[in-house]
Design an enzyme around this catalytic site. Structure first.
Site, PDB file in Angstrom:
ATOM      1  N   LYS A 168     100.584  36.634  27.214  1.00  0.00           N
ATOM      2  CA  LYS A 168     101.368  35.986  27.987  1.00  0.00           C
ATOM      3  C   LYS A 168     102.881  36.139  28.151  1.00  0.00           C
ATOM      4  O   LYS A 168     103.488  37.050  27.704  1.00  0.00           O
ATOM      5  CB  LYS A 168     101.323  34.316  27.244  1.00  0.00           C
ATOM      6  CG  LYS A 168      99.727  33.842  27.287  1.00  0.00           C
ATOM      7  CD  LYS A 168      99.814  32.326  26.783  1.00  0.00           C
ATOM      8  CE  LYS A 168      98.443  31.919  26.635  1.00  0.00           C
ATOM      9  NZ  LYS A 168      98.257  30.588  26.018  1.00  0.00           N
ATOM     10  N   TYR A 212      93.441  27.802  34.666  1.00  0.00           N
ATOM     11  CA  TYR A 212      93.316  26.673  33.816  1.00  0.00           C
ATOM     12  C   TYR A 212      92.527  25.473  34.314  1.00  0.00           C
ATOM     13  O   TYR A 212      92.970  24.390  33.640  1.00  0.00           O
ATOM     14  CB  TYR A 212      94.681  26.638  33.152  1.00  0.00           C
ATOM     15  CG  TYR A 212      94.795  27.464  32.044  1.00  0.00           C
ATOM     16  CD1 TYR A 212      94.214  27.744  30.795  1.00  0.00           C
ATOM     17  CD2 TYR A 212      96.043  28.701  32.276  1.00  0.00           C
ATOM     18  CE1 TYR A 212      94.803  28.779  29.895  1.00  0.00           C
ATOM     19  CE2 TYR A 212      96.364  29.321  31.169  1.00  0.00           C
ATOM     20  CZ  TYR A 212      95.899  29.519  30.228  1.00  0.00           C
ATOM     21  OH  TYR A 212      96.143  30.305  29.166  1.00  0.00           O
ATOM     22  N   PHE A 214      99.681  18.625  29.228  1.00  0.00           N
ATOM     23  CA  PHE A 214     100.362  19.696  28.975  1.00  0.00           C
ATOM     24  C   PHE A 214      99.959  20.473  30.599  1.00  0.00           C
ATOM     25  O   PHE A 214     100.726  21.855  30.581  1.00  0.00           O
ATOM     26  CB  PHE A 214     100.227  20.503  27.796  1.00  0.00           C
ATOM     27  CG  PHE A 214      98.846  20.907  27.655  1.00  0.00           C
ATOM     28  CD1 PHE A 214      98.285  21.973  28.134  1.00  0.00           C
ATOM     29  CD2 PHE A 214      98.023  20.081  26.666  1.00  0.00           C
ATOM     30  CE1 PHE A 214      96.836  22.381  27.714  1.00  0.00           C
ATOM     31  CE2 PHE A 214      96.901  20.463  26.315  1.00  0.00           C
ATOM     32  CZ  PHE A 214      96.039  21.504  26.741  1.00  0.00           C
ATOM     33  N   ARG A 220      89.113  35.954  19.049  1.00  0.00           N
ATOM     34  CA  ARG A 220      89.841  34.560  18.528  1.00  0.00           C
ATOM     35  C   ARG A 220      90.192  34.768  16.945  1.00  0.00           C
ATOM     36  O   ARG A 220      91.376  33.910  16.755  1.00  0.00           O
ATOM     37  CB  ARG A 220      88.785  33.478  18.661  1.00  0.00           C
ATOM     38  CG  ARG A 220      88.527  33.253  20.178  1.00  0.00           C
ATOM     39  CD  ARG A 220      87.307  32.114  20.508  1.00  0.00           C
ATOM     40  NE  ARG A 220      87.926  30.977  20.285  1.00  0.00           N
ATOM     41  CZ  ARG A 220      88.655  30.234  21.026  1.00  0.00           C
ATOM     42  NH1 ARG A 220      89.308  30.597  22.292  1.00  0.00           N
ATOM     43  NH2 ARG A 220      88.991  29.110  20.830  1.00  0.00           N
ATOM     44  N   THR A 275      95.523  28.218  18.055  1.00  0.00           N
ATOM     45  CA  THR A 275      96.240  28.074  19.300  1.00  0.00           C
ATOM     46  C   THR A 275      97.771  27.641  18.607  1.00  0.00           C
ATOM     47  O   THR A 275      98.770  28.166  19.476  1.00  0.00           O
ATOM     48  CB  THR A 275      95.744  26.728  20.055  1.00  0.00           C
ATOM     49  OG1 THR A 275      94.212  26.966  20.238  1.00  0.00           O
ATOM     50  CG2 THR A 275      96.582  26.236  21.341  1.00  0.00           C
ATOM     51  N   ARG A 303      99.308  35.079  16.639  1.00  0.00           N
ATOM     52  CA  ARG A 303      99.807  34.033  16.893  1.00  0.00           C
ATOM     53  C   ARG A 303     101.059  33.444  15.657  1.00  0.00           C
ATOM     54  O   ARG A 303     102.091  33.289  15.833  1.00  0.00           O
ATOM     55  CB  ARG A 303      98.907  32.833  17.229  1.00  0.00           C
ATOM     56  CG  ARG A 303      98.417  32.618  18.764  1.00  0.00           C
ATOM     57  CD  ARG A 303      97.441  32.132  19.134  1.00  0.00           C
ATOM     58  NE  ARG A 303      97.066  31.776  20.447  1.00  0.00           N
ATOM     59  CZ  ARG A 303      95.761  31.483  20.896  1.00  0.00           C
ATOM     60  NH1 ARG A 303      95.026  31.086  19.961  1.00  0.00           N
ATOM     61  NH2 ARG A 303      95.656  31.331  22.008  1.00  0.00           N
ATOM     62  N   ASN A 315     102.298  30.501  23.524  1.00  0.00           N
ATOM     63  CA  ASN A 315     101.410  31.410  22.075  1.00  0.00           C
ATOM     64  C   ASN A 315     101.018  32.410  22.252  1.00  0.00           C
ATOM     65  O   ASN A 315     100.127  32.952  21.755  1.00  0.00           O
ATOM     66  CB  ASN A 315     100.309  30.309  21.641  1.00  0.00           C
ATOM     67  CG  ASN A 315      99.165  29.864  22.853  1.00  0.00           C
ATOM     68  OD1 ASN A 315      99.380  30.486  23.788  1.00  0.00           O
ATOM     69  ND2 ASN A 315      98.234  29.345  22.434  1.00  0.00           N
ATOM     70  N   HIS A 333      95.940  34.594  25.452  1.00  0.00           N
ATOM     71  CA  HIS A 333      94.599  33.596  25.556  1.00  0.00           C
ATOM     72  C   HIS A 333      93.646  34.602  25.478  1.00  0.00           C
ATOM     73  O   HIS A 333      93.529  35.770  25.716  1.00  0.00           O
ATOM     74  CB  HIS A 333      94.781  33.063  27.136  1.00  0.00           C
ATOM     75  CG  HIS A 333      93.488  32.514  27.330  1.00  0.00           C
ATOM     76  ND1 HIS A 333      93.186  31.461  27.294  1.00  0.00           N
ATOM     77  CD2 HIS A 333      92.500  33.091  28.136  1.00  0.00           C
ATOM     78  CE1 HIS A 333      91.975  31.216  27.876  1.00  0.00           C
ATOM     79  NE2 HIS A 333      91.625  32.221  28.391  1.00  0.00           N
ATOM     80  N   GLU A 370      86.104  34.238  33.458  1.00  0.00           N
ATOM     81  CA  GLU A 370      87.408  34.559  33.456  1.00  0.00           C
ATOM     82  C   GLU A 370      87.551  35.939  33.758  1.00  0.00           C
ATOM     83  O   GLU A 370      88.510  36.255  34.382  1.00  0.00           O
ATOM     84  CB  GLU A 370      87.937  34.108  32.111  1.00  0.00           C
ATOM     85  CG  GLU A 370      88.239  32.625  31.676  1.00  0.00           C
ATOM     86  CD  GLU A 370      88.637  32.346  30.252  1.00  0.00           C
ATOM     87  OE1 GLU A 370      88.776  31.091  30.317  1.00  0.00           O
ATOM     88  OE2 GLU A 370      89.123  33.152  29.686  1.00  0.00           O
TER      89      GLU A 370
HETATM   90  P1  CMP Z   1      94.984  28.862  25.775  1.00  0.00           P
HETATM   91  O1  CMP Z   1      94.153  29.683  24.988  1.00  0.00           O
HETATM   92  O2  CMP Z   1      95.580  29.860  26.860  1.00  0.00           O
HETATM   93  O3  CMP Z   1      94.420  27.740  26.554  1.00  0.00           O
HETATM   94  C1  CMP Z   1      95.057  26.779  26.795  1.00  0.00           C
HETATM   95  C2  CMP Z   1      96.394  26.674  26.582  1.00  0.00           C
HETATM   96  O4  CMP Z   1      97.127  25.356  26.784  1.00  0.00           O
HETATM   97  C3  CMP Z   1      96.706  26.940  25.116  1.00  0.00           C
HETATM   98  O5  CMP Z   1      96.220  28.443  25.024  1.00  0.00           O
HETATM   99  C4  CMP Z   1      98.031  26.643  24.894  1.00  0.00           C
HETATM  100  O6  CMP Z   1      98.955  27.653  25.187  1.00  0.00           O
HETATM  101  C5  CMP Z   1      98.182  25.460  25.955  1.00  0.00           C
HETATM  102  N1  CMP Z   1      98.349  24.313  25.269  1.00  0.00           N
HETATM  103  C6  CMP Z   1      97.309  23.639  24.474  1.00  0.00           C
HETATM  104  N2  CMP Z   1      97.776  22.643  23.746  1.00  0.00           N
HETATM  105  C7  CMP Z   1      98.994  22.331  24.146  1.00  0.00           C
HETATM  106  C8  CMP Z   1     100.191  21.308  23.914  1.00  0.00           C
HETATM  107  N3  CMP Z   1     100.087  20.290  23.378  1.00  0.00           N
HETATM  108  N4  CMP Z   1     101.466  21.677  24.796  1.00  0.00           N
HETATM  109  C9  CMP Z   1     101.413  22.838  25.492  1.00  0.00           C
HETATM  110  N5  CMP Z   1     100.485  23.513  25.791  1.00  0.00           N
HETATM  111  C10 CMP Z   1      99.280  23.624  25.120  1.00  0.00           C
END
Ligand code: CMP
Length: 139
Positions: A10, A50, A58, A86, A92, A103, A113, A116, A127
């Protein structure tokens, strides 16, 4: 079984020059990077990627962030690649991520974070095809 999964490094990570360190974590875990490219997503492209999260509070912030700088999209291949990826990424929320995970070491917040990874074989297939043609996957 041998699987393929879609990984994204990211904008928070590309901006801090962490592509190589993150790729090393994947390779050390036995995942092979069989396709990779650096691209800049538009907000609309991030939104389509997404789409499953579009009702989440979010979502807008997530799409803005994913379009805020370059990302590296990649396909990882290996035995149990989806779960293995993962595991290497960690939870996450970096505050909950196990020590040594990407992470835990690199992520700045739950939103920014660093990586993905696809969560299941069906989503991995969708994807991967969003970013890559079959001819680009060199296993
Ligand atoms: P990812 O695995 O890319 O899939 C969805 C993304 O949404 C997740 O990682 C986070 O980066 C983001 N995400 C999940 N929860 C939140 C949150 N509470 N606030 C902002 N971003 C979020």
């Amino acid at each position: 079984a041998t699987e393929r999964t879609l990984s994204i490094i990211k904008p928070d990570a590309t901006s801090r020059n962490l592509t190589g360190k993150i790729n090393a974590k994947f390779e050390e875990a036995g995942l092979r990077i069989i396709a990779q490219k650096r691209i800049k997503l538009t907000k609309a492209q991030a939104g389509t990627f997404y789409e499953v999260h579009k009702e989440r509070p979010f979502y807008d912030e997530l799409c803005d962030f994913m379009a805020s700088g370059p990302v590296v999209v990649q396909v990882l291949e290996g035995e149990g690649a989806i779960a293995k990826n993962r595991e290497v990424m960690g939870a996450t929320n970096p505050a909950e991520a196990a020590p040594g995970t990407i992470r835990a070491e690199f992520a700045e917040s739950v939103g920014e974070n660093s990586v993905h990874g696809s969560d299941a074989p069906e989503t991995a297939a969708v994807e991967i095809s969003y970013f890559f043609a079959g001819i680009e996957l060199v296993g």
